[in-house]
Design a protein around this motif. Structure first.
Motif, short mmCIF file in Angstrom:
data_model
loop_
_atom_site.label_atom_id
_atom_site.label_comp_id
_atom_site.label_asym_id
_atom_site.label_seq_id
_atom_site.Cartn_x
_atom_site.Cartn_y
_atom_site.Cartn_z
N GLY A 115 -49.29 63.71 5.28
CA GLY A 115 -50.47 63.01 4.61
C GLY A 115 -51.57 63.82 4.58
N THR A 116 -52.80 63.14 3.93
CA THR A 116 -53.88 63.97 3.68
C THR A 116 -55.05 62.97 4.28
OG1 THR A 116 -52.81 64.83 1.63
CG2 THR A 116 -55.09 65.69 2.32
N VAL A 117 -56.17 63.67 4.89
CA VAL A 117 -57.37 62.99 5.05
C VAL A 117 -58.46 63.73 4.48
CG1 VAL A 117 -59.00 62.26 7.02
CG2 VAL A 117 -56.60 62.32 7.26
N TRP A 118 -59.44 62.97 3.67
CA TRP A 118 -60.64 63.62 3.18
C TRP A 118 -61.71 63.02 3.58
CZ3 TRP A 118 -56.67 62.70 -0.53
CH2 TRP A 118 -56.00 63.73 -1.27
N TYR A 119 -62.65 63.88 3.87
CA TYR A 119 -64.03 63.28 4.48
C TYR A 119 -65.08 63.92 3.49
CZ TYR A 119 -67.85 61.95 7.22
OH TYR A 119 -68.90 61.36 7.86
N GLN A 120 -65.69 63.11 2.95
CA GLN A 120 -67.00 63.23 1.87
C GLN A 120 -66.13 64.44 1.00
OE1 GLN A 120 -69.99 64.68 4.93
NE2 GLN A 120 -70.90 62.78 4.13
N GLY A 121 -65.20 64.37 0.43
CA GLY A 121 -64.64 65.27 -0.73
C GLY A 121 -63.78 66.50 0.00
N GLU A 122 -64.06 66.54 1.12
CA GLU A 122 -63.43 67.81 1.89
C GLU A 122 -61.89 67.54 2.48
OE1 GLU A 122 -66.17 69.75 3.87
OE2 GLU A 122 -64.78 71.13 4.79
N ASP A 123 -60.79 68.29 2.18
CA ASP A 123 -59.80 68.06 3.04
C ASP A 123 -59.82 68.12 4.64
OD1 ASP A 123 -56.32 68.99 2.37
OD2 ASP A 123 -57.33 68.12 4.26
N GLY A 141 -47.18 49.71 11.06
CA GLY A 141 -47.44 51.26 10.45
C GLY A 141 -47.75 51.27 9.04
N SER A 142 -47.77 50.00 8.23
CA SER A 142 -47.78 50.34 6.91
C SER A 142 -48.92 49.27 6.37
CB SER A 142 -46.61 49.98 6.09
OG SER A 142 -45.69 50.68 6.57
N LYS A 143 -49.49 49.51 5.35
CA LYS A 143 -50.59 48.56 4.94
C LYS A 143 -49.80 47.20 4.58
CE LYS A 143 -53.85 50.06 2.15
NZ LYS A 143 -54.63 50.36 0.98
N LEU A 144 -50.69 46.32 4.80
CA LEU A 144 -49.92 44.96 4.55
C LEU A 144 -50.63 44.04 3.52
CD1 LEU A 144 -47.72 42.86 5.42
CD2 LEU A 144 -49.47 41.98 7.16
N ALA A 145 -52.10 44.18 3.56
CA ALA A 145 -52.75 43.73 2.66
C ALA A 145 -54.31 44.44 2.64
CB ALA A 145 -53.08 42.00 2.94
N GLU A 146 -54.89 44.27 1.66
CA GLU A 146 -56.36 44.87 1.53
C GLU A 146 -57.02 43.69 0.52
OE1 GLU A 146 -55.88 48.78 0.14
OE2 GLU A 146 -58.14 49.14 0.02
N GLY A 147 -58.34 43.68 1.01
CA GLY A 147 -59.30 42.82 0.22
C GLY A 147 -60.35 42.28 0.94
N ALA A 164 -44.71 55.80 14.06
CA ALA A 164 -45.87 54.72 14.15
C ALA A 164 -46.74 54.28 13.06
CB ALA A 164 -46.81 55.42 15.17
N VAL A 165 -47.00 55.28 12.01
CA VAL A 165 -47.79 54.98 10.83
C VAL A 165 -46.99 55.68 9.46
CG1 VAL A 165 -49.79 55.57 9.70
CG2 VAL A 165 -50.04 55.23 12.07
N GLU A 166 -46.75 55.00 8.63
CA GLU A 166 -45.97 55.21 7.59
C GLU A 166 -46.79 55.05 6.31
OE1 GLU A 166 -42.41 53.04 7.87
OE2 GLU A 166 -41.21 54.02 6.21
N ASP A 167 -46.97 55.98 5.71
CA ASP A 167 -47.35 56.31 4.32
C ASP A 167 -48.56 55.22 3.99
OD1 ASP A 167 -44.09 56.52 3.17
OD2 ASP A 167 -45.33 57.97 3.91
N PHE A 168 -49.48 55.52 4.90
CA PHE A 168 -50.73 54.54 4.79
C PHE A 168 -51.72 55.21 4.13
CE2 PHE A 168 -52.55 51.20 6.27
CZ PHE A 168 -53.76 51.42 6.86
N SER A 169 -52.14 54.57 3.15
CA SER A 169 -53.43 55.08 2.38
C SER A 169 -54.59 54.07 2.28
CB SER A 169 -52.97 55.33 1.04
OG SER A 169 -51.65 56.12 1.07
N PHE A 170 -55.95 54.48 2.35
CA PHE A 170 -56.99 53.49 2.28
C PHE A 170 -58.04 54.39 1.90
CE2 PHE A 170 -59.28 53.91 6.15
CZ PHE A 170 -58.28 54.60 6.94
#
Lengths: 295, 398, 266
Positions: C81-89, C240-246, C41-47
């Motif tokens: 994958g990893t999720v950080w919130y305010q610097g914390e994993d 499931g992947s990033k298409l664009a950003e801006g 459903a979600v693939e190598d998604f980063s932001f």
């Protein structure tokens, strides 16, 4: 609820025969419950009561009224089915979207039925004869009644399987079991299917009751163990899977025979309980089921 | 004149509500007073005013019957705590009743431990049983959870039968010592002890359910994910409810077997009849209110006795049951009435009364409180299952 | 960040692998992956979400927005994958812990508690995660809940039950409840669905005000029109992947995005 006659430490063929006979009876007992759970999505805790009713209808018709075993069986089949259908229309249909409510209502109904039967017929088990005579198969003594039960079970299961997979009505049943909304979208009226299922389940339970009754006598509380058994088998096999129920019946049947023969005969009746708990804790969706259990 | 701010509106309405004590509290207190004064009416005949109808004598036997009913009321309150509030419906609550009772009885009979010490042990073990059921139950929802609770007492019974030498099998054990030695001749004292415990348990449960935990419980019943989304751990509270409910049930059970009216037998403590009766009691009285379950429990506990004493007979012209004493089929009658009520008034009598009362009050002022107190718009059942129904239908998300 | 950073699947060019670290923003998601059985459903998604920005999270239905959302907020456990919130994993932490860390969310399909009034719904969010707590209704809790209701515009509906609220009211209730948890980042799930034009405006204003007061916002929606005027930046997801950003401008002009929406009007 064994009723098989065989010495302990019996040989393999005896054990196998016992397993087949017992498991087919278990499968018959659980089949109706599977249907209602699979298609209607509710646990009918009055299933055991249907079994008891079937047994007593047969008792009344065959012994008290003197029409003989097979007429009694037929009467049990038909009357219990009709009763179950009426019960669905009267009490269940309104609340069928609410499984917990159905559980409570059917549970209360079950004890009410038990009370009525105990009140009318007393606490002593009634003798129910279908067929007399026994035969020796593979070193195990099998009564003709058990053979008929086995044959009927096999017939009904195969028939049910064919019905569900190859007929229009059957496919409608499958569709409803997967999704009421989806079924409605293609014009299947879930309520009619449910009614059919409740009638069928009742009839099957009634027949099972006659066989159980002929093995161990008909008594007011006879439906309790079969009810627990049905849970186990259905949960093990997975919701909505007839294949699963049959397999589940054989697993439970095998474990039961093995436990009683080789571990401790006083542990009879414990197997279904342990299987149920184990399945719910380890693999709630069962062997073949869909994931409706965990959110 | 306060500013027309939101908080101003609240205190205004709050202010208006303070002087009047809700009617049902008055009724409750009067009821409790009556119960407290009952033994003083010893040997008087009470009736409904109509000669020959429901006349009973307040003698020792009656007090002992009422004691049983009180313990059943405590048991029903414990059921309501977990099932009525968090929506985890327990179909085999007798398990906790029995664990508490048997633990205490065994310690007393086997090791001569005084009830003062063995009863707390019963409570502890019952609480442990609550954890044993509650933790796995976290992974299950709705009917599956209830299925586990249904089966648990059956397994316990198998254990009792398997080791009949220790547990007494289906017949149970002989009666242990009476609490503080008060026996059949001290009916009034036994009664007061029961009444005191009843009030204490009710007070405790009322405090818990009217505290923040109570609103979390009912929120869990409504929508567990919503509870998570406000930063509250639903699992913690679900277990809390189970353990609390189990401990109270165990307390009631343990005390019960040390009275002259109760004994450690499976039939009395965890039979299907008992398990279903407690559901009937809470349903009749109104789930999710504690008080409703208490009233329902006493009702279900005492009415069969009253019917028995009254010697009523079913009119002969009725089929099947005609000519039998009402008392013989009391359970059947209860079951039928419950089915009828479930069909018509799924929230129970108390809830219907509260709802109507609140409807009258609401036209005069703002809302009173949250579902810890009878609930507002809907039946508890509907709410419990809406979540299940939603999960069944699945989310329409991608 | 401009659209030239994103890879292009159909030109065959190797997508540029972005990698984020915990300090790239208040909320950072790196290489998120969620599989359901065989379905990815979600693939190598980063932001990364910058502090006090309003980030738009856009994608057509079925793109994986809600799945990503649920992974980040603790309702699903990510496959990788990893999720950080305010610097914390915080990867894989359960949702109530995320909320207590300051990450709140609203639900796309509203989930009010039907057995209690609006103000009591919000009051629940003010209850601490403790077994023994007596904040109660008569105490300050109710006042605070009432003030929160006023903040989101439900001041007149305090004692109504959710059944009596219109669609926009239920959305406000979701917002009030999320705000009651005192978040630093608020994820809003498809707020504009089913709202009339004036309500969209009103809600957008409310969200802008919340940002002014220090809140970081991520707004998910598949309706671009309502969203583009509100947000500072956007991340577009598809399959499931990033298409664009801006920035909204860049997104509006991006070919990939236009194609994803079937040449539809942006």
């Amino acid at each position: 609820m064994l009723g098989t006659v065989a010495p302990l430490q019996a040989n393999l063929s005896t054990v196998l025969v016992q397993i087949v006979i017992l498991s087919s009876l278990y499968a018959l007992v659980a089949l109706g419950f599977t249907l209602i759970f699979g298609v209607g999505g509710v646990l009918n805790l009055a299933h055991g009561a249907n079994i008891t009713i079937g047994a007593f209808v047969a008792f009344v018709v065959s012994s008290q009224m003197g029409y003989g075993g097979f007429v009694g069986l037929a009467a049990a089949f038909v009357l219990t089915g009709l009763l179950s259908g009426a019960y669905y229309l009267g009490l269940i249909k309104r609340i069928q979207d609410e499984p917990i409510m159905v559980m409570i209502i059917t549970l209360v109904t079950a004890v009410a039925v038990e009370e009525v039967i105990r009140f009318v017929y007393g606490s002593q088990p009634k003798v129910l004869t279908l067929l007399s005579g026994r035969v020796n198969i593979g070193g195990s003594t099998v009564t003709f009644t058990q053979l008929v039960a086995f044959a009927l079970s096999a017939l009904l299961i195969v028939g049910m399987f064919a019905f569900v997979n190859y007929t229009r009505q059957g496919k409608a049943l499958l569709a409803t079991s997967m999704s009421h909304k989806g079924a409605a979208l293609v014009g299947i009226e879930a309520n009619r299917i449910n009614l059919l299922v409740w009638v069928g389940a009742g009839a099957l339970a009634g027949a099972a009751g006659v066989f159980l009754g002929s093995i161990q006598g008909a008594s007011w509380a006879m439906g309790r163990a079969p009810l627990v058994l049905s849970f186990s088998i259905v949960v093990l096999g997975g919701i909505g899977s007839i294949r699963g129920s049959v397999l589940g019946a054989f697993v439970v049947g095998t474990l039961e025979i093995l436990t009683v023969q080789y571990v401790d005969s006083s542990l009879t009746g414990l197997t279904p309980l342990l299987v149920l708990v184990a399945v719910l804790l380890l693999r709630p969706e069962g062997l073949f089921g869909r994931e409706l259990v965990e959110a | 004149m306060s500013e027309d701010t939101a908080s101003g509106r609240i205190t205004e309405e709050g202010g208006r509500s303070l002087p009047s004590v809700p009617g049902r509290y008055v009724v409750g207190i009067v009821g409790l007073l009556l119960l407290a004064l009952l033994p003083l009416l010893a040997n008087m005949e009470l009736g409904l005013g109509v000669p020959g109808v429901f006349v009973f004598v307040v003698d020792d036997l009656f007090l002992l019957h009422l004691t049983t009913a009180l313990y059943f009321g405590m048991f029903a309150m414990s059921w309501d705590t977990v099932s009525g509030y968090t929506g985890q419906i327990s179909f085999g609550h007798g398990l906790f009743f029995a664990v508490g009772a048997y633990t205490s009885a065994l310690l007393n009979l086997g090791y001569g431990i005084d009830p003062i010490l063995s009863i707390p042990a019963g409570i502890v073990l019952a609480a442990v049983a609550g954890i044993v059921i509650g933790v796995p139950a976290l992974r299950l929802r709705g009917p599956y959870l209830s299925l586990v609770t249904l089966v648990a007492p059956l397994i316990l019974l198998q254990l009792f039968i398997f080791r009949s030498d220790v547990f007494g099998g289906e017949l149970g054990l002989r009666n242990p010592e009476n609490f503080l030695g008060f026996g059949v001749n001290d009916a009034a004292i036994v009664y007061y002890i029961a009444l005191g415990l009843f009030v204490a348990i009710m007070a405790l449960l009322l405090v818990v359910t009217r505290s923040d935990a109570g609103r979390v419980f009912t929120a869990i019943r409504e929508d567990e994910d919503a509870v998570s989304s406000v930063g509250i751990n639903p699992a913690k509270f679900k277990i809390f409810a189970f353990v609390l409910s189990a401990a109270i049930g165990g307390l009631a059970g343990a005390m019960y077997v040390h009275t002259p009216v109760g004994g450690p037998t499976p039939t009395e403590l965890m039979s299907t009849t008992v398990n279903v009766e407690v559901i009937i009691a809470a349903v009749l009285g109104g789930m999710g209110t504690i008080v409703g379950a208490a009233i329902g429990g006493i009702f279900v506990g005492i009415v069969p006795q009253l019917l028995d004493s009254s010697g009523w007979i079913i009119p002969g012209f009725l089929p099947v049951v005609g000519g039998t004493p009402v008392a013989d089929i009391d359970f059947l009658i209860f079951a039928v009435i419950t089915l009828f009520l479930l069909y018509v008034l799924p929230g129970g009598i108390l809830r219907a009364v509260i709802r109507n009362g609140r409807r009258v009050r609401n036209s005069r002022r703002g809302d009173d409180g949250v579902a810890t107190d009878g609930g507002q718009s809907e039946r508890v059942f509907t709410r419990v299952l809406r979540g299940w129904r939603e999960k069944r239908r699945g989310d329409d998300d991608e | 960040m401009s659209s030239e950073r994103q890879g292009s699947a159909d030109t065959g060019a190797t997508p540029q692998r972005e990698s984020y670290g915990p300090d790239d923003g208040i909320l950072v998601v790196d290489d998120l992956r969620k599989e359901f059985g065989g379905l990815v459903a979600v693939e190598d998604f980063s932001f990364a979400v910058e502090e006090q920005e309003i980030l738009g999270f856009i994608g057509p239905n079925g793109a994986g927005k809600s799945t990503t959302f649920n992974c980040v907020t603790g309702f699903y456990e990510p496959t990788a994958g990893t999720v950080w919130y305010q610097g914390e994993d915080v990867t894989g932490r359960p949702s109530h812990e995320m909320v207590n860390a300051g990450l709140a969310r609203t639900f796309q399909h509203f989930r009010p508690l039907h057995d209690r009034s609006v103000v009591d719904n919000v009051a629940l969010a003010l209850v601490p995660d403790k077994l023994f707590s007596f904040g109660g209704l008569r105490g300050g809790t109710r006042d605070r809940a009432a003030r929160l209701c006023e903040r989101v515009g439900l001041g007149d509906d305090l004692h109504r039950t959710p059944d009596e609220l219109p669609h926009a009211g239920l959305l406000r209730l979701e917002l009030a409840r999320a705000l009651a948890t005192d978040p630093t980042l608020l994820l809003v799930d498809e707020p504009f669905a089913g709202l009339a034009g004036s309500e969209v405006e009103s809600i957008s204003n409310l969200l802008r005000e919340l940002r002014e007061e220090g809140l970081t916002l991520v707004v998910v929606d598949h309706n671009m029109r309502g969203l583009l005027s509100l947000i500072d930046r956007a991340v577009v997801i598809n399959f499931g992947s990033k298409l664009a950003e801006g920035t909204p401008e860049e997104i509006r002009n991006d070919e990939e995005v236009q194609r994803a929406y079937l040449g539809g009007d942006l």
